[in-house]
Design an enzyme around this catalytic site. Structure first.
Site, PDB file in Angstrom:
ATOM      1  N   HIS A 112       0.818  -1.224   0.000  1.00 49.77           N
ATOM      2  CA  HIS A 112       0.000   0.000   0.000  1.00 49.77           C
ATOM      3  C   HIS A 112       0.851   1.273   0.000  1.00 49.77           C
ATOM      4  CE1 HIS A 112      -4.316  -0.915   0.052  1.00 49.77           C
ATOM      5  NE2 HIS A 112      -3.934  -2.084   0.510  1.00 49.77           N
ATOM      6  N   ASP A 186      -1.397  -5.464   4.352  1.00 49.89           N
ATOM      7  CA  ASP A 186      -2.414  -6.197   3.596  1.00 49.89           C
ATOM      8  C   ASP A 186      -2.174  -6.057   2.099  1.00 49.89           C
ATOM      9  OD1 ASP A 186      -2.996  -3.438   3.936  1.00 49.89           O
ATOM     10  OD2 ASP A 186      -5.026  -3.744   3.196  1.00 49.89           O
ATOM     11  N   GLU A 187      -2.809  -6.943   1.357  1.00 49.46           N
ATOM     12  CA  GLU A 187      -2.868  -6.846  -0.108  1.00 49.46           C
ATOM     13  C   GLU A 187      -1.502  -6.569  -0.740  1.00 49.46           C
ATOM     14  OE1 GLU A 187      -7.460  -5.244  -0.394  1.00 49.46           O
ATOM     15  OE2 GLU A 187      -5.895  -3.732  -0.338  1.00 49.46           O
ATOM     16  N   VAL A 188      -0.500  -7.274  -0.272  1.00 46.64           N
ATOM     17  CA  VAL A 188       0.848  -7.103  -0.844  1.00 46.64           C
ATOM     18  C   VAL A 188       0.937  -7.977  -2.098  1.00 46.64           C
ATOM     19  CG1 VAL A 188       3.323  -7.280  -0.443  1.00 46.64           C
ATOM     20  CG2 VAL A 188       1.788  -6.718   1.458  1.00 46.64           C
TER      21      VAL A 188
END
Ligand SMILES: [Zn+2]
Length: 361
Positions: A112, A186-188
């Protein structure tokens, strides 16, 4: 005997299913709320919201996503324009203290580091830290795209990155007087990229777990706890949870490599999947995080009670509770909550309704 056991199961099962009364979340260890930190000009209404809405609902944990919305002294070059001042943060600290609310700041670490077509401050000022410097930010961002660009990441093996980010982390934890820090993570989607001279060819799960350990160990020096999102620790393909709520790039094996004393914020927004059991059985403390579907959130809340009621004494403390997550900014959420903003298309599935469903006054 078997028949009697089956009958008992049936009776117990049906009694728990007929538990129709709404369950308040006020007996769980963590009764959390997570939102972007207010902008300086929106501080006063947000303080009032803490007094009049969070406290009466027995919220005891407030995670504020600060990122660069603070006038950092250690790194003025990374500040957002008009970020919160130290004095304003102290107003948040005092208001939360008055209500025994644990205040936890968040800065997104690892992933992010960009959003849509905009690079965030860290990589804008320190482009060397970029895991994928060859991916140029598009003028008109669309998903999916040829680069697989969702958000940029910093390179966890860059020799200079931790000095900078830990100075930010230390400063924000000091000013928030916090005993925990939320690192996002998150969401790497970009990690261990083949073209990265440091990470190429390395195991993505080991790289991810290594970064969790590095952050955890840094925080532990000052007795602080690491909180993070849980999606990278779940297997998106095997579970069908996909690339957002879980991992499709093999970081999920990090679930067996990360330290057991991190707190996992297990967000599921589309379906109330029972992933807290999996994470807790891996030895991790788990908080279920809904967003905007009240029906799912009520099931997740009931599940959290059921996990705690049916767990062994070893497992029970790992089922820590519930945290409402809000992804609009603080001012936008207050408009939604009080009905002062523009009318919404969906009037049922909103974060305000979800919050009210889980945390009753
Ligand atoms: Zn790298």
């Amino acid at each position: 005997m078997k028949k009697l056991f089956a009958l008992l199961l049936l009776v117990c099962g049906s009694s728990s299913l007929s538990f129709a009364k709404p369950l308040p979340a006020d007996t769980l260890p963590v009764r959390g709320f997570c939102i972007a930190a207010p902008r300086a000009e929106g501080l006063a209404p947000f303080l009032k919201f803490i007094d009049t809405e969070l406290a009466p609902r027995h919220i005891n944990t407030l995670v504020l996503r600060v990122d660069f919305n603070y006038q950092f002294k250690s790194h003025p070059e990374l500040r957002d324009a008009g970020g919160l001042t130290e004095q304003q943060v102290k107003q948040l600290v005092q208001t939360c203290r008055k209500h025994n609310i644990r205040l936890i700041p968040q800065i997104n670490l690892l992933g992010h580091q960009s959003w849509a077509g905009t690079t965030s401050n860290l990589l804008k000022v320190y482009p060397d830290f970029d895991e994928t410097p060859w991916v140029k930010m598009p003028v008109n961002y669309v998903w999916p795209n040829a680069d697989g660009l969702y958000c940029k990441s910093y390179c966890p093996l860059h020799p200079g990155v931790h000095k900078i980010v830990f100075e930010l982390v230390d400063e924000i934890c000091d000013v928030f007087e916090s005993t925990a820090f939320h690192a996002g993570m998150d969401e790497v989607f970009y990690i261990g990229e083949d073209k990265c001279p440091r990470c190429g060819g390395r195991d993505k799960a080991e790289l991810f777990a290594g970064e969790v350990w590095t952050i955890r160990n840094h925080l532990a020096q000052k007795g602080r706890e690491l909180w993070m999102w849980g999606d990278r620790l779940l297997d998106g393909k095997l579970t069908g949870l996909g690339a957002w709520e879980a991992s499709m790039n093999n970081t999920h094996r990090a679930v067996d490599l990360v330290p057991k004393d991190v707190v996992i914020c297990d967000w599921h927004y589309e379906r109330p999947d029972k992933t807290p059991v999996y994470l807790a059985m891996k030895g991790l403390s788990v908080i279920t995080c809904p967003w905007r579907m009240p029906a799912n959130a009520k099931l997740q809340l009931k599940d959290m009670y059921d996990y705690r009621a049916s767990a062994t004494k070893e497992m029970k403390p790992r089922f820590q509770g519930m945290m409402q997550t809000v992804w609009s900014d603080a001012a936008g959420f207050l408009d939604e909550f009080y009905g002062t903003g523009k009318p919404q298309k969906d009037t049922v599935n909103t974060s305000a309704n979800c919050f009210r469903a889980v945390f009753t006054k």
